[in-house]
Design a protein around this motif. Structure first.
Motif, PDB file in Angstrom:
ATOM      1  N   GLU A 204       0.837  -1.200   0.000  1.00 54.78           N
ATOM      2  CA  GLU A 204       0.000   0.000   0.000  1.00 54.78           C
ATOM      3  C   GLU A 204       0.879   1.260   0.000  1.00 54.78           C
ATOM      4  O   GLU A 204       0.520   2.275  -0.574  1.00 54.78           O
ATOM      5  N   ALA A 207       2.387   1.626  -3.533  1.00 54.67           N
ATOM      6  CA  ALA A 207       1.408   2.025  -4.556  1.00 54.67           C
ATOM      7  C   ALA A 207       1.344   3.542  -4.706  1.00 54.67           C
ATOM      8  O   ALA A 207       0.939   4.046  -5.754  1.00 54.67           O
ATOM      9  N   PRO A 244      -0.946  -4.853  -3.776  1.00 60.48           N
ATOM     10  CA  PRO A 244      -1.955  -4.266  -2.896  1.00 60.48           C
ATOM     11  C   PRO A 244      -3.269  -5.036  -3.002  1.00 60.48           C
ATOM     12  O   PRO A 244      -3.568  -5.621  -4.051  1.00 60.48           O
ATOM     13  N   ARG A 266      -5.588   1.658  -5.696  1.00 64.00           N
ATOM     14  CA  ARG A 266      -6.055   1.844  -4.326  1.00 64.00           C
ATOM     15  C   ARG A 266      -7.479   1.350  -4.175  1.00 64.00           C
ATOM     16  O   ARG A 266      -8.196   1.179  -5.163  1.00 64.00           O
TER      17      ARG A 266
END
Lengths: 280, 265
Positions: A204, A207, A244, A266
């Motif tokens: 995360e 990303a 992710p 995301r």
């Protein structure tokens, strides 16, 4: 000229001995000033060795490493390089030197021989930048992990650093501490154009980067935008890395026939894409 | 159990004594201690005692805390007193079998006991009113003239700084290791002293290992922050003599001169 230029960098530990170990093999890349770069790779892939070349803690066995036009091999340039490239390490307990936060932040500027008045100014500013002013007089062992790491970041900022390397700095923190540290550095990246190099196992975090470098067994096997890197989830899995959650889920949904755009990174992206699928 | 340890015994405050330059404090203390040794007489010790209590009052450190610092030394003081009671020839006061308590013995014993207490209380007062960090800085500054003779003043001070910083860390680590070993059946509380000592080994080995690892990490972090020894290094907190320090030195000089004169008479 790029801010960081690494050309054909090879590093061999214990060269000429029986334990000779080639940690980096012919690595080349550039990083522009103000860029946010994440370095991914399994344990022992050479990420930390690479990071330690970027501020001259290690010298290349072959090849070169140029920081803002300065060569890390030249001893006379090493202090100018370390001043520009700050480093935050993994263990928050092992990098604070002094028994009080403000003295620790002052450690770098003191080493550079700044005037006392200037040091006080730098310390105040650095502590404000990481939101730690109220802990100025605290002893490190009374701080949480996230606060210790923020104090370490302030220590680098007080030297007027232009580039911050986080060498798995969030690995030993709880989720709250991780959010604190990443929030702080992202803020500094956006507000001041601080160059960020982030070695991490948390996808995360990666990303959010502008660029990702993927290391495997001492070699740079892939570099590109997060969308490009995460597009091939099975390949990353093979390297012992995750993608992710949103990417993984989108990839599986796509396999089941749902037509989702390729650039989902995301959770928000995925939610928006799914809404688009079902509303229309 | 190991959590509430106090390093040194700094008592934070803002008194006259707290604000004085640590170097001045150390030097004046040294001279004062020499004076305690040099002028051994009842009237001088009386004045010294009054002065000491005056300073405790100025420092605003609770009297109880200061007197508590004598606690571990009561036995030594008592022992010295008793030893002196019997070991001075003179006017006999009391006789126990072959041992004679003399008037001179009582006087000498009392004097030496007071001297010991003065020494301890005065030194404690320094650590009560000076933070360990300031003490280290002051030591570095005071020792720096000896650098030319090869004394590594900066390195010594840096070692003290790091030690002070890591004591709490290592204590909490010891706590953790002890609990880990206890959870696997180690016993640190029962058994003979020898077996208990032997049981300490499984604590010390991991503790040392981790301390070495920490030292490695710390060296790297220091290097990354441009540390290259004391050469060309500045300090954020400069040590400067203020008006307060000059006043203290002046008062002290007058006091010493007065003492010297009255002792000579």
């Amino acid at each position: 000229m790029a801010f960081i230029e690494v050309n054909n960098l090879t590093h061999i530990y214990g060269k000429g001995t029986e334990q000779e170990f080639c940690a980096l093999k012919d690595v080349s890349f550039t990083i522009e000033e103000g860029e946010f770069v994440a370095i991914l790779g399994a344990n022992g892939s050479g990420k930390s060795t690479l990071a330690r070349h970027l501020n001259g803690l290690l010298q290349p066995t072959e090849g070169e490493c140029m920081i803002n036009g300065l060569d890390t091999k030249k001893p006379e340039d090493i202090w100018a390089i370390r001043r520009q490239v700050g480093m935050v390490f993994q263990n928050p307990d092992n990098q604070l030197i002094a028994g009080v936060v403000e003295d620790d932040v002052a450690f770098g500027p003191e080493n550079l021989g700044m005037e006392p008045e200037k040091i006080r100014q730098q310390v105040t500013e650095a502590l404000r930048a990481v939101g730690m002013e109220e802990f100025r007089k605290f002893a490190p062992h009374l701080l949480s992990g996230g606060q210790k790491q923020r104090a370490a970041i302030a220590g680098a900022l007080a030297m007027d650093t232009r580039c911050l390397i986080l060498d798995e700095s969030t690995a030993m923190l709880d989720p709250q501490g991780r959010r604190e540290v990443m929030g702080t550095v992202e803020h500094l990246h956006e507000e001041r154009g601080l160059t960020l190099i982030c070695i991490t196992h948390f996808m995360e975090e990666a990303a959010k980067a502008d660029k990702i470098l993927v290391m495997e067994k001492g070699q740079l096997v892939q570099q590109g935008r997060p969308q490009e890197i995460f597009a091939d989830a099975p390949r990353l899995h093979k390297l012992g890395l995750d993608v992710p959650l949103a990417v993984e889920l989108a990839w599986n949904l796509r396999k089941d026939g749902l037509s989702l755009p390729q650039d989902i990174l995301r959770n928000d992206d995925l939610v928006a894409a799914l809404e688009a699928c079902y509303v229309h | 159990m190991l959590n509430n340890i106090m390093i040194g015994q700094y008592f934070p405050g803002d008194s006259f004594l707290h604000r004085m330059d640590a170097r001045v404090k150390i030097l004046l203390l040294l001279i004062l201690l020499i004076e305690v040794f040099a002028f051994t007489s009842a009237p001088v010790y009386l004045i010294m005692t009054v002065l000491t209590f005056l300073m405790i009052m100025i420092s605003k450190v609770p009297m109880r805390m200061v007197l508590r610092s004598l606690k571990p030394l009561w036995w030594i003081i008592l022992f010295t007193f008793v030893l002196h009671l019997f070991s001075h020839p003179g006017r006999e006061l009391y006789r126990i079998w072959q041992f004679v308590i003399t008037q001179e013995g009582v006087e000498q014993g009392a004097l030496i006991s007071v001297r010991l207490m003065l020494l301890i209380i005065l030194s404690t007062l320094l650590t009560f009113t000076t933070s360990p960090l300031k003490l280290t800085d002051a030591l570095e500054s005071l020792l720096s003239p000896f650098k030319r003779l090869g004394l590594p003043a900066h390195e010594l001070a840096m070692m003290m700084t790091i030690a002070l910083r890591f004591i709490p860390t290592l204590i909490s680590e010891t706590d953790k290791i002890m609990k880990a070993q206890q959870s696997r059946g180690a016993d640190f509380v029962t058994g003979s002293i020898m077996s208990r000592l032997k049981n300490m080994v499984p604590i010390l080995v991991p503790l040392f290992l981790s301390a070495f690892r920490r030292a490695d990490d710390l060296a790297l972090a220091m290097e990354a922050r441009c540390y290259r020894g004391g050469e060309g290094r500045t300090r954020m907190k400069e040590m400067k003599l203020g008006r307060l320090d000059y006043v203290a030195i002046g008062v002290f000089a007058l006091f010493s001169a007065g003492l010297g004169v009255s002792y000579a008479l």
